[in-house]
Write a protein that holds these residues in place. Sequence first.
Motif, PDB file in Angstrom:
ATOM      1  N   LEU A 137       0.828  -1.203   0.000  1.00  0.00           N
ATOM      2  CA  LEU A 137       0.000   0.000   0.000  1.00  0.00           C
ATOM      3  C   LEU A 137       0.861   1.251   0.000  1.00  0.00           C
ATOM      4  O   LEU A 137       1.943   1.274   0.593  1.00  0.00           O
TER       5      LEU A 137
ATOM      6  N   ASP B 227      -2.693   6.092   0.427  1.00  0.00           N
ATOM      7  CA  ASP B 227      -3.881   5.253   0.408  1.00  0.00           C
ATOM      8  C   ASP B 227      -4.330   4.880   1.819  1.00  0.00           C
ATOM      9  O   ASP B 227      -5.406   4.297   2.000  1.00  0.00           O
TER      10      ASP B 227
ATOM     11  N   CYS C 209      -6.019  -6.405   8.013  1.00  0.00           N
ATOM     12  CA  CYS C 209      -6.030  -6.415   6.553  1.00  0.00           C
ATOM     13  C   CYS C 209      -6.449  -7.792   6.072  1.00  0.00           C
ATOM     14  O   CYS C 209      -6.424  -8.763   6.825  1.00  0.00           O
TER      15      CYS C 209
ATOM     16  N   ASP D 145      -2.265  -9.579  -3.134  1.00  0.00           N
ATOM     17  CA  ASP D 145      -3.202  -8.462  -3.034  1.00  0.00           C
ATOM     18  C   ASP D 145      -3.617  -8.301  -1.575  1.00  0.00           C
ATOM     19  O   ASP D 145      -4.348  -9.131  -1.035  1.00  0.00           O
TER      20      ASP D 145
ATOM     21  N   ARG E 174      -5.252  -5.705   1.334  1.00  0.00           N
ATOM     22  CA  ARG E 174      -6.076  -4.502   1.454  1.00  0.00           C
ATOM     23  C   ARG E 174      -6.503  -4.283   2.899  1.00  0.00           C
ATOM     24  O   ARG E 174      -6.635  -5.227   3.671  1.00  0.00           O
TER      25      ARG E 174
END
Length: 202
Positions: free
Chosen positions: A101, A105, A133, A141, A143
């Motif tokens: 990240l 963000d 996360c 990936d 997030r």
Amino acid sequence: QEFIDTIPEPFRSPETQEEKGETKSSTSESQKGSASAAFVAPNAVDPKDSYEGPPISALDIRVGRITKVWEHPEADKLYCEEIDVGEEEPRTIASGLRPYLKSEDMENKLVLVLCNLKERKMLGFPSHGMVLCASNEDHSDVRLVNPPVDAKVGERVTVPDFDFEGEDGAPYAANKIGKKKVFEKLAPFLVTSKYGVPEFLG
């Protein structure tokens, strides 16, 4: 997507000098609300009947807002953050998220913070919690897990159909969370749907 430990591997052992995110259990139940339905227990076949792990209420997960993010000067995978979780002062937390990240963000984003973890020094930086996360299977990936739209900073995340009231629903002490590896046991049952909705036993 599965929930992941955002503490880098070398920092996870309680005996090491540095670890990613852990808490001084200074959160006060009387000061915080409850972000109900932040985790959605599915209505289909009831997985609770066969679940034998620690209670989800053992985790003190709070809604927080990242107010400041900067790169750790001595660790290329770590961000240092200040996060408002509704206490008098923001918590300082280190997260191994730099490979995934950008700082822009993260700044000013609402996040979920695991608060009842022991403080750890991560290459000299005091970390008092863990930012939650989720990732795909190969961890390519990663997030941030988003709180509910109407969630307020400082609210404790609760799960429908689970007891979060009284003594039985109180979060475990930070020492117990670490020694019993409670988060590690619960993490496989914490997932997000394709819409990013957090679920327990989903």
